[in-house]
Write an enzyme that holds these catalytic residues in place. Structure first.
Site, PDB file in Angstrom:
ATOM      1  N   SER A  75       0.855  -1.196   0.000  1.00  0.00           N
ATOM      2  CA  SER A  75       0.000   0.000   0.000  1.00  0.00           C
ATOM      3  C   SER A  75       0.883   1.234   0.000  1.00  0.00           C
ATOM      4  CB  SER A  75      -0.861  -0.030   1.268  1.00  0.00           C
ATOM      5  OG  SER A  75      -1.355   1.249   1.566  1.00  0.00           O
TER       6      SER A  75
ATOM      7  N   TYR B 112      -1.902  -0.057  10.362  1.00  0.00           N
ATOM      8  CA  TYR B 112      -1.930  -0.535   8.971  1.00  0.00           C
ATOM      9  C   TYR B 112      -0.689  -0.035   8.231  1.00  0.00           C
ATOM     10  CZ  TYR B 112      -3.741  -1.220   4.203  1.00  0.00           C
ATOM     11  OH  TYR B 112      -3.919  -1.601   2.883  1.00  0.00           O
TER      12      TYR B 112
HETATM   13  N1  LIG Z   1      -8.798  -1.586  -1.130  1.00  0.00           N
HETATM   14  C1  LIG Z   1      -7.783  -0.730  -1.205  1.00  0.00           C
HETATM   15  O1  LIG Z   1      -7.956   0.461  -1.520  1.00  0.00           O
HETATM   16  C2  LIG Z   1      -6.382  -1.206  -0.935  1.00  0.00           C
HETATM   17  C3  LIG Z   1      -5.332  -0.279  -1.115  1.00  0.00           C
HETATM   18  C4  LIG Z   1      -4.027  -0.715  -0.896  1.00  0.00           C
HETATM   19  C5  LIG Z   1      -3.782  -2.015  -0.519  1.00  0.00           C
HETATM   20  N2  LIG Z   1      -4.815  -2.892  -0.348  1.00  0.00           N
HETATM   21  C6  LIG Z   1      -4.497  -4.265   0.071  1.00  0.00           C
HETATM   22  O2  LIG Z   1      -5.137  -5.166  -0.798  1.00  0.00           O
HETATM   23  C7  LIG Z   1      -5.307  -6.419  -0.110  1.00  0.00           C
HETATM   24  C8  LIG Z   1      -6.721  -6.911  -0.352  1.00  0.00           C
HETATM   25  O3  LIG Z   1      -7.612  -6.049   0.317  1.00  0.00           O
HETATM   26  P1  LIG Z   1      -9.081  -5.701  -0.213  1.00  0.00           P
HETATM   27  O4  LIG Z   1      -9.100  -4.278  -0.546  1.00  0.00           O
HETATM   28  O5  LIG Z   1      -9.518  -6.706  -1.218  1.00  0.00           O
HETATM   29  O6  LIG Z   1      -9.892  -5.853   1.171  1.00  0.00           O
HETATM   30  P2  LIG Z   1     -11.013  -6.889   1.644  1.00  0.00           P
HETATM   31  O7  LIG Z   1     -12.129  -6.921   0.660  1.00  0.00           O
HETATM   32  O8  LIG Z   1     -11.284  -6.517   3.050  1.00  0.00           O
HETATM   33  O9  LIG Z   1     -10.284  -8.313   1.572  1.00  0.00           O
HETATM   34  C9  LIG Z   1      -9.308  -8.684   2.517  1.00  0.00           C
HETATM   35  C10 LIG Z   1      -9.072 -10.161   2.366  1.00  0.00           C
HETATM   36  O10 LIG Z   1      -8.071 -10.573   3.312  1.00  0.00           O
HETATM   37  C11 LIG Z   1      -8.579 -11.708   3.994  1.00  0.00           C
HETATM   38  N3  LIG Z   1      -7.985 -11.926   5.304  1.00  0.00           N
HETATM   39  C12 LIG Z   1      -8.004 -11.119   6.386  1.00  0.00           C
HETATM   40  N4  LIG Z   1      -7.383 -11.721   7.414  1.00  0.00           N
HETATM   41  C13 LIG Z   1      -6.978 -12.940   6.975  1.00  0.00           C
HETATM   42  C14 LIG Z   1      -6.298 -14.016   7.561  1.00  0.00           C
HETATM   43  N5  LIG Z   1      -5.893 -14.006   8.840  1.00  0.00           N
HETATM   44  N6  LIG Z   1      -6.022 -15.105   6.796  1.00  0.00           N
HETATM   45  C15 LIG Z   1      -6.423 -15.170   5.521  1.00  0.00           C
HETATM   46  N7  LIG Z   1      -7.103 -14.176   4.903  1.00  0.00           N
HETATM   47  C16 LIG Z   1      -7.373 -13.068   5.632  1.00  0.00           C
HETATM   48  C17 LIG Z   1     -10.086 -11.467   4.083  1.00  0.00           C
HETATM   49  O11 LIG Z   1     -10.766 -12.663   4.435  1.00  0.00           O
HETATM   50  P3  LIG Z   1     -12.237 -12.595   5.121  1.00  0.00           P
HETATM   51  O12 LIG Z   1     -13.192 -12.348   3.991  1.00  0.00           O
HETATM   52  O13 LIG Z   1     -12.373 -13.949   5.728  1.00  0.00           O
HETATM   53  O14 LIG Z   1     -12.214 -11.492   6.123  1.00  0.00           O
HETATM   54  C18 LIG Z   1     -10.347 -10.997   2.669  1.00  0.00           C
HETATM   55  O15 LIG Z   1     -10.395 -12.081   1.789  1.00  0.00           O
HETATM   56  C19 LIG Z   1      -4.962  -6.149   1.346  1.00  0.00           C
HETATM   57  O16 LIG Z   1      -3.659  -6.610   1.616  1.00  0.00           O
HETATM   58  C20 LIG Z   1      -5.000  -4.654   1.440  1.00  0.00           C
HETATM   59  O17 LIG Z   1      -4.198  -4.141   2.483  1.00  0.00           O
HETATM   60  C21 LIG Z   1      -6.107  -2.520  -0.553  1.00  0.00           C
END
Ligand SMILES: NC(=O)c1ccc[n+]([C@@H]2O[C@H](COP(=O)([O-])OP(=O)(O)OC[C@H]3O[C@@H](n4cnc5c(N)ncnc54)[C@H](OP(=O)(O)O)[C@@H]3O)[C@@H](O)[C@H]2O)c1
Length: 231
Positions: free
Chosen positions: A139, A155
């Site tokens: 990120s 975070y």
């Molecule tokens: N969205 C953004 O703007 C953004 C920006 C920069 C970086 N990111 C990064 O992108 C990645 C994906 O995030 P997202 O935006 O798709 O968010 P999201 O929809 O909240 O998805 C997060 C995923 O991580 C899983 N997770 C959380 N804890 C876990 C654990 N202990 N073991 C296995 N899986 C786990 C969640 O599973 P559950 O469904 O079971 O909770 C979900 O599948 C993350 O690393 C996030 O930091 C996102």
């Protein structure tokens, strides 16, 4: 840095039951790769695998749990590509001087040590076999060059530390055929950031690209939209 690996590979994506992880599975399957859809909730992983179809394998994986990672490794065997996508953002609106430290630990457990743990499970085989790609979904909030983000300090620190893990693993794997990079996907419209403009599919294309770099691709770098950016 053009082109993708032509050969069909096996890719494992963590946190693949929703959001960016799911879109990355779709993108990699679309490129013809076998995809292991790893979700903390196995039912969710099964649904995503069924939706994508083709050669997809659902598997339960909690990145914070040693036993879960071991079982997943045993069930899946070696993989060629690992996308460490699982992540949490639970401290939005707090401040560095007051964020509860148990929350800081929780972010480190999932976002940093979780990705490190899963990498430890799969990287040795990649080095042994002389081919592998690892992508850390990081990120901009973890980039010193960008300014760390005081509004979500746990975070932000967890992603800065993930960037450090990326550099260290890349250094160890250098000259072993394994490329390890971090990707800043930008703000993506998911559960984590519901109002973002970028769709998961748009961001997933960049992650899938980093996960399928050719042999002369970069390693130990931070990528944003296919270009290296400062850490
Ligand atoms: N969205 C953004 O703007 C953004 C920006 C920069 C970086 N990111 C990064 O992108 C990645 C994906 O995030 P997202 O935006 O798709 O968010 P999201 O929809 O909240 O998805 C997060 C995923 O991580 C899983 N997770 C959380 N804890 C876990 C654990 N202990 N073991 C296995 N899986 C786990 C969640 O599973 P559950 O469904 O079971 O909770 C979900 O599948 C993350 O690393 C996030 O930091 C996102």
């Amino acid at each position: 840095m053009n082109g993708v690996t032509a050969k069909r590979r096996t890719a494992l994506v963590t946190g693949a039951n929703r959001g960016l992880g799911k879109a990355v599975c779709e993108a990699l399957a679309g490129l013809g790769h076998r995809v292991v859809v790893a979700g903390r909730d196995e039912r969710g992983a099964r649904c995503v695998a069924a939706e994508i179809g083709g050669d997809t394998v659902p598997v339960a994986l909690d990145v914070t749990d040693d036993g879960s990672v071991r079982r997943c490794r045993k069930r899946v065997g070696a993989v060629d590509i690992l996308v460490n996508n699982a992540g949490v953002l639970l401290d939005g609106g707090t401040s560095p001087s007051s964020v509860p430290l148990d929350l800081v630990e929780r972010h480190l457990q999932v976002n940093t040590v979780g990705a490190w743990r899963v990498s430890q499970a799969f990287l040795p085989d990649m080095m042994e076999r002389g081919w592998g790609r690892i992508v850390m979904v990081s990120s901009g909030t973890g980039a010193f060059s960008n300014g760390l983000f005081p509004g979500a300090p746990a975070y932000s620190v967890s992603k800065a530390a993930l960037n450090a893990v990326t550099v260290l693993l890349a250094e160890e794997a250098r000259d072993r055929g394994v490329l390890v990079n971090a990707v800043n996907p930008g703000r993506v419209r998911t559960r984590m950031y519901p109002n973002a403009e970028r769709t998961p599919r748009e961001a997933a294309v960049d992650v899938a690209w980093a996960a399928t770099l050719p042999g002369n691709g970069p390693t130990g770098v931070f990528l944003r939209g296919r270009r290296p950016i400062p850490w």
